[in-house]
Design an enzyme around this catalytic site. Structure first.
Site, PDB file in Angstrom:
ATOM      1  N   LYS A  17       0.812  -1.222   0.000  1.00 21.65           N
ATOM      2  CA  LYS A  17       0.000   0.000   0.000  1.00 21.65           C
ATOM      3  C   LYS A  17       0.846   1.273   0.000  1.00 21.65           C
ATOM      4  CE  LYS A  17      -2.540  -0.596   3.590  1.00 21.65           C
ATOM      5  NZ  LYS A  17      -2.203   0.155   4.699  1.00 21.65           N
ATOM      6  N   ARG A  92      -9.211   2.532   9.985  1.00 21.33           N
ATOM      7  CA  ARG A  92      -8.906   1.119  10.225  1.00 21.33           C
ATOM      8  C   ARG A  92      -9.995   0.459  11.056  1.00 21.33           C
ATOM      9  NH1 ARG A  92      -3.019   1.696   9.670  1.00 21.33           N
ATOM     10  NH2 ARG A  92      -2.003  -0.306   9.581  1.00 21.33           N
ATOM     11  N   ARG A 129      10.412  -7.362   4.409  1.00 17.97           N
ATOM     12  CA  ARG A 129      10.417  -5.902   4.234  1.00 17.97           C
ATOM     13  C   ARG A 129      11.517  -5.216   5.044  1.00 17.97           C
ATOM     14  NH1 ARG A 129       4.994  -2.508   5.320  1.00 17.97           N
ATOM     15  NH2 ARG A 129       5.201  -3.160   7.478  1.00 17.97           N
ATOM     16  N   ARG A 161      11.530  -3.018  10.242  1.00 10.65           N
ATOM     17  CA  ARG A 161      10.665  -2.230  11.124  1.00 10.65           C
ATOM     18  C   ARG A 161      10.496  -2.955  12.456  1.00 10.65           C
ATOM     19  NH1 ARG A 161       5.311   0.075   8.070  1.00 10.65           N
ATOM     20  NH2 ARG A 161       4.311  -0.770   9.911  1.00 10.65           N
ATOM     21  N   ARG A 172      -1.290  -7.995  13.876  1.00 15.01           N
ATOM     22  CA  ARG A 172      -1.829  -6.995  12.946  1.00 15.01           C
ATOM     23  C   ARG A 172      -2.779  -7.631  11.940  1.00 15.01           C
ATOM     24  NH1 ARG A 172       3.875  -5.261  11.890  1.00 15.01           N
ATOM     25  NH2 ARG A 172       3.275  -4.571   9.835  1.00 15.01           N
TER      26      ARG A 172
END
Ligand code: AMP
Length: 221
Positions: A17, A92, A129, A161, A172
């Site tokens: 995204k 969200r 990532r 991260r 999540r």
């Protein structure tokens, strides 16, 4: 969409995204408003609020609605947002989506895009990532920066991260199903939802997004 687009981009974390939202906001010439980026900036600034936010983020939990709503309301009141906006990572929860309607008016959102990526692929992407700790540019184990985990754009250190640990990722994704997935129905009931296939190269996905956005603009006159 003649007065400048007002878009909401939904989708699981790790669906690619962030990168697509930046590109799409440039295409539409509207500000890219990412609540995650705003929170990470507060964490980096070391404010009291940043420290509080970090505790939620590192566990993969959502920041309480009233806190996020205050931040978004302030951001949407800034002059550049009168041109339109692309909201990334917000809303969200249904509470946030209803509050957004109150902030901008129930007919003010032009389009909600859902970037659809299967969970297994999301898991794979999230664990590989890597991001620049200075400017936030995205990389991965498969597509690293050119030189020694140093950002190609700003020279910052490229790291994993802190909320990309296995347990935070799982939390999540659970929260996405529980709190965010119901927004697909929320926007589809308002005839605002377009689901876009998020599997493919970044350019392929961007092409699909532009096609959907252009179609929505044409039909809105
Ligand atoms: P993101 O960069 O969008 O993946 O967001 C990173 C983290 O910031 C999330 O896992 C949440 O902890 C927090 N966050 C971002 N946006 C929101 C939001 N709209 N509501 C609650 N928490 C959020």
């Amino acid at each position: 969409m003649t007065r400048g687009a007002r878009l909401v981009v939904l989708g699981k974390q790790g669906a690619g995204k962030g990168t697509q939202c930046v590109r799409l906001s440039h295409y539409l010439a509207v500000p890219h408003i990412s609540t995650g980026d705003m929170l990470r900036a507060a964490v980096k600034a070391g404010t009291e609020f940043g420290q509080l936010a970090k505790a939620y983020m590192d566990r993969g939990e959502l920041i309480p609605d009233d806190v996020i709503l205050g931040i978004v309301e302030d951001r949407l009141a800034e002059p550049d947002a009168t041109r339109g906006f692309l909201l990334d990572g917000f809303p969200r929860t249904t509470v946030q989506a209803k509050a957004l309607d109150e902030m901008v008016g129930p007919k003010a959102i032009d389009l909600a895009l859902d970037l659809e990526v299967p969970t297994e692929l999301v898991l794979q992407r999230l664990s590989s990532r890597r991001v620049c700790s200075t400017c936030g540019a995205n990389y991965s184990l498969e597509v690293p920066p050119k030189l020694n985990w140093t950002c190609d754009l700003c020279g910052g250190e490229v790291v994993q991260r802190p909320d990309d640990t296995e347990s935070a990722i799982r939390r999540r994704l659970d929260l996405y199903e529980e709190s965010t997935a119901p927004l697909l129905e929320f926007y589809s009931d308002r005839n605002l939802l377009s689901v876009v296939d998020g599997v493919g190269t970044p350019d392929e996905v961007m092409e699909r997004l532009v096609e959907v956005v252009d179609r929505a603009r044409t039909s809105a006159g």
